[in-house]
Design a protein around this motif. Structure first.
Motif, short mmCIF file in Angstrom:
data_model
loop_
_atom_site.label_atom_id
_atom_site.label_comp_id
_atom_site.label_asym_id
_atom_site.label_seq_id
_atom_site.Cartn_x
_atom_site.Cartn_y
_atom_site.Cartn_z
N ASP A 190 0.71 -1.27 -0.08
CA ASP A 190 -0.02 0.29 0.06
C ASP A 190 0.86 1.19 0.05
O ASP A 190 2.11 1.28 0.07
N ALA A 191 -0.02 2.30 0.14
CA ALA A 191 0.93 3.57 0.02
C ALA A 191 1.85 4.02 1.12
O ALA A 191 2.85 4.72 1.03
N ASN A 192 1.58 3.55 2.36
CA ASN A 192 2.43 3.44 3.39
C ASN A 192 3.59 2.62 3.25
O ASN A 192 4.36 2.41 4.50
N GLY A 193 3.72 1.59 2.34
CA GLY A 193 4.69 0.46 2.40
C GLY A 193 4.27 -0.51 3.10
O GLY A 193 5.18 -1.51 3.27
N GLU A 194 3.21 -0.69 3.51
CA GLU A 194 2.78 -1.85 4.19
C GLU A 194 2.48 -3.03 3.20
O GLU A 194 1.58 -2.93 2.29
N VAL A 195 2.81 -4.10 3.40
CA VAL A 195 2.76 -5.37 2.52
C VAL A 195 1.56 -6.21 2.93
O VAL A 195 1.41 -6.69 4.12
N HIS A 196 0.49 -6.60 1.85
CA HIS A 196 -0.73 -7.22 2.07
C HIS A 196 -0.66 -8.58 1.35
O HIS A 196 -0.19 -8.59 -0.06
N ALA A 197 -0.85 -9.79 1.92
CA ALA A 197 -0.56 -11.11 1.30
C ALA A 197 -2.01 -11.81 1.09
O ALA A 197 -2.44 -12.34 2.35
N VAL A 198 -2.48 -12.20 0.18
CA VAL A 198 -3.69 -13.04 0.00
C VAL A 198 -3.53 -14.11 -0.99
O VAL A 198 -2.85 -14.12 -1.81
N SER A 199 -4.54 -15.05 -0.87
CA SER A 199 -4.80 -16.18 -2.00
C SER A 199 -5.11 -15.25 -3.06
O SER A 199 -5.90 -14.59 -3.17
N PRO A 200 -4.44 -15.70 -4.34
CA PRO A 200 -5.05 -15.14 -5.79
C PRO A 200 -6.12 -15.74 -6.19
O PRO A 200 -6.98 -15.61 -7.38
N VAL A 201 -7.06 -16.91 -5.42
CA VAL A 201 -7.84 -17.49 -5.94
C VAL A 201 -9.34 -16.82 -5.36
O VAL A 201 -9.58 -16.80 -4.35
N CYS A 202 -10.12 -16.57 -6.55
CA CYS A 202 -11.58 -15.67 -6.10
C CYS A 202 -12.23 -16.74 -5.45
O CYS A 202 -12.57 -18.01 -5.86
N THR A 203 -13.11 -16.23 -4.42
CA THR A 203 -13.69 -17.21 -3.71
C THR A 203 -15.18 -17.55 -4.33
O THR A 203 -15.97 -18.20 -3.68
N HIS A 204 -15.27 -16.82 -5.40
CA HIS A 204 -16.60 -16.96 -6.22
C HIS A 204 -16.56 -18.33 -7.08
O HIS A 204 -17.18 -19.28 -6.37
N LEU A 205 -15.83 -18.53 -8.11
CA LEU A 205 -15.87 -19.67 -8.81
C LEU A 205 -14.15 -19.99 -9.04
O LEU A 205 -13.95 -20.90 -10.17
N LYS A 206 -13.36 -19.39 -8.30
CA LYS A 206 -11.95 -20.10 -8.21
C LYS A 206 -11.30 -19.73 -9.44
O LYS A 206 -9.91 -20.31 -9.64
N CYS A 207 -11.52 -18.72 -10.24
CA CYS A 207 -10.70 -17.84 -11.13
C CYS A 207 -9.66 -17.08 -10.38
O CYS A 207 -9.55 -16.82 -9.20
N ASN A 208 -8.47 -16.93 -10.88
CA ASN A 208 -7.39 -16.30 -10.29
C ASN A 208 -7.74 -14.84 -10.52
O ASN A 208 -7.71 -14.10 -11.81
N VAL A 209 -7.50 -13.91 -9.49
CA VAL A 209 -7.56 -12.54 -9.65
C VAL A 209 -6.38 -11.77 -10.30
O VAL A 209 -5.22 -12.28 -10.21
N HIS A 210 -6.60 -10.59 -10.91
CA HIS A 210 -5.36 -10.03 -11.37
C HIS A 210 -5.43 -8.60 -10.67
O HIS A 210 -6.48 -7.90 -10.26
N TYR A 211 -4.42 -7.97 -10.67
CA TYR A 211 -4.16 -6.72 -10.11
C TYR A 211 -4.54 -5.57 -10.85
O TYR A 211 -4.18 -5.35 -11.99
N ASN A 212 -5.17 -4.46 -10.07
CA ASN A 212 -5.66 -3.26 -10.58
C ASN A 212 -4.84 -2.19 -10.23
O ASN A 212 -5.27 -1.73 -9.16
N ASN A 213 -3.84 -1.65 -10.87
CA ASN A 213 -3.07 -0.64 -10.28
C ASN A 213 -3.44 0.83 -10.11
O ASN A 213 -3.09 1.67 -9.03
N ALA A 214 -4.71 1.22 -10.71
CA ALA A 214 -5.19 2.56 -10.50
C ALA A 214 -6.02 2.36 -9.16
O ALA A 214 -5.88 3.44 -8.36
N GLU A 215 -6.82 1.35 -8.89
CA GLU A 215 -7.74 1.18 -7.77
C GLU A 215 -7.14 0.61 -6.87
O GLU A 215 -7.72 0.45 -5.51
#
Length: 507
Positions: free
Chosen positions: A442-467
């Motif tokens: 994040d903007a403060n330098g804190e690192v966040h780690a999560v599973s990339p597997v969407c909890t809906h139907l198990k596709c992998n999520v992609h990063y959106n750098n604007a939002e």
């Protein structure tokens, strides 16, 4: 630069509602506190029907408050295509219902004394390239077939070259956030109980009664309405409505801002309007749409819009930028009405970029269905319709694209970088000790780690750098970098991952 919409200051003026903390019973449960849900709650309340409205976040915190706030009889899907796919009767119904929808919004504003800057303006769909004229003239002809009042002209008040334009009279602009704030204010101490920060996580129907879990409490209802852009959990309509994201900027310019509504014929198209905020006039420019989760460098879309604006206007500064998600249906028209799974579960989805008109229209239709009445516009939007000829090409294209994304993400390569190498605002799928992990800083330098597997139907999520969100390319679920749900259809957060030990081992 502000990354909220120019309308979001109004969100602080909305009544604050408590989270649901105890079991409750109601005639109708409405899930979603955007323009569809609050309009429906208003109609039910006026009819003396008790309802509960559950909003996962805050009123207007979804697409309604992040729109461009214009209301038009023209549609994202051209009338020529709708006419070709559905015929004259349905196409005329769409045009008539959209005009009636704008009239309904205007009347509701007057009846409820809502101050939301509603104003009637003209709308212009314009061609600025010679090769676009034939399509524009075709749209003019088809508008004539369905008695939609339009005028072909070569005059607009835009300070840019326009070859020809289609003029739509009696369109409108307003502040959608202020509008739904006013609806919410009118519902305080009414037959509608509103709860914010109340996320629905389970729905079951047994012998005509719905048992709905939200915040660990139980809501029992006779009827349920998913006013959530796309139905939650799994629903067949998720294979018939596809998630897209659109971008908007607000800029100050030299000279006068144009007073009407304008949209070009590019693909994807751009639209232009103006508004006043804190005593300053702003030019609103939107467009640059793409499918959710299919662009990582989404900040480039804002640059594209700014470049477009600077080519056509003398821009002094770009002060606001934001984006919003919407769903396009396979056949070009929304799905409104009964869910394929239950006659007492109602849905409203596939609005494309026209949700501020279709949302209130959906509320009118579903209100009639709940009360056992016939709605004259229902046939155009029947959620149980089968339109093979109109939808098959997009159905296969979009769903094969989902399969392709699913396979590519499951077996594709991931970055071998360490979380320490990420810049603030950056996110990547990393290979950490042989496991794929979605890591963002994040903007403060804190690192966040999560599973990339969407909890809906198990596709992998992609990063959106604007939002700075994790977006699912399959069905449009979006998650914050800490894994919490921003938009459904997912209802469960991404699983958190521990990376401290991994980072230490890499040092």
């Amino acid at each position: 630069m502000n990354t909220d919409s120019i309308w979001k200051e109004e969100s602080g003026k909305c009544p604050v509602f408590a989270a649901l903390e105890k079991d409750i019973e109601t005639e109708v449960l409405i899930i979603g506190g955007g323009i569809t849900g609050l309009t429906l709650a208003t109609l039910l309340n006026d009819a003396g029907i008790h309802s509960v409205l559950a909003e996962a976040s805050h009123i207007g915190n979804g697409t309604t408050g992040m729109s461009s706030c214009h209301l038009t009889t023209q549609i994202d899907t051209q009338y020529s295509k709708v006419y070709s796919d559905f015929g004259e009767e349905i196409t005329a119904m769409v045009a008539r219902s959209r005009a009636e929808g704008i009239d309904f919004i205007e009347q509701l504003i007057k009846n409820k004394s809502i101050n939301c800057d509603f104003k009637r303006v003209a709308g212009y769909q314009y061609a600025d390239k010679p090769e676009q004229i034939a399509d524009l003239e075709a749209e003019y002809r088809y508008a004539g077939y369905i008695d939609l009042p339009v005028e072909l002209t070569d005059n607009t008040d835009l300070p840019i070259p326009v070859i020809k334009a289609l003029k739509f009279d009696n369109q409108a602009v307003f502040n959608a956030q202020a509008f739904i704030n006013g609806l919410a204010e009118n519902l305080v101490n009414s037959k509608c109980q509103i709860f914010e920060n109340t996320r629905v996580t389970d729905i079951r129907e047994d012998r005509g009664i719905f048992t709905v879990t939200a915040n660990g409490t139980t809501v029992r209802a006779l009827k349920v309405v998913m006013a959530t852009h796309i139905p939650l959990f799994f629903n067949v309509l998720q294979t018939l409505a596809f998630p897209y994201i659109s971008y908007v900027i607000a800029a100050t310019i030299e000279g006068n801002t144009p007073e009407n509504l304008y949209w070009d014929m590019d693909e994807p198209y751009h639209y232009i309007r103006s508004t006043e905020f804190n005593g300053k006039k702003y030019l609103i420019v939107g467009g640059a749409d793409h499918k959710v989760g299919h662009e990582e460098e989404t900040s480039e879309r804002f640059k594209e819009l700014e470049s477009y604006a600077r080519k056509k206007f003398n821009v002094k500064s770009v002060d606001f930028k934001w984006s919003a998600e919407f769903y396009e249906s396979a056949d070009g028209l929304p799905f409104i009405g009964e869910s394929p799974f239950s006659k007492n579960l109602f849905v409203a989805t596939g609005f494309a970029g026209d949700g501020l008109v279709y949302g209130p229209l959906a509320a009118l239709i579903i209100n009639d269905l709940i009360q056992g009445k016939t709605n004259k516009n229902y046939d155009a939007y029947d959620s149980t319709r089968i339109t093979i000829a109109a939808s098959m090409a997009d159905f296969f294209k979009e769903n094969i694209d989902n399969v392709r994304s699913f396979v590519a993400d499951k077996f594709g390569n991931v970055s071998e970088e360490t979380p320490d190498n990420l810049e603030p605002g950056q996110g990547k799928i990393l290979n950490l000790n042989g496991e794929k992990v979605a890591v963002a800083k994040d903007a403060n330098g804190e690192v966040h780690a999560v599973s990339p597997v969407c909890t809906h139907l198990k596709c992998n999520v992609h990063y959106n750098n604007a939002e700075q969100t994790w977006d699912c390319p399959c069905h449009g679920s979006r998650f914050s970098i800490d894994g919490s749900v921003v938009y459904g259809p997912a209802v469960d957060p991404l699983e958190k991952k521990e990376i401290v030990a991994i980072s230490e081992n890499k040092k």
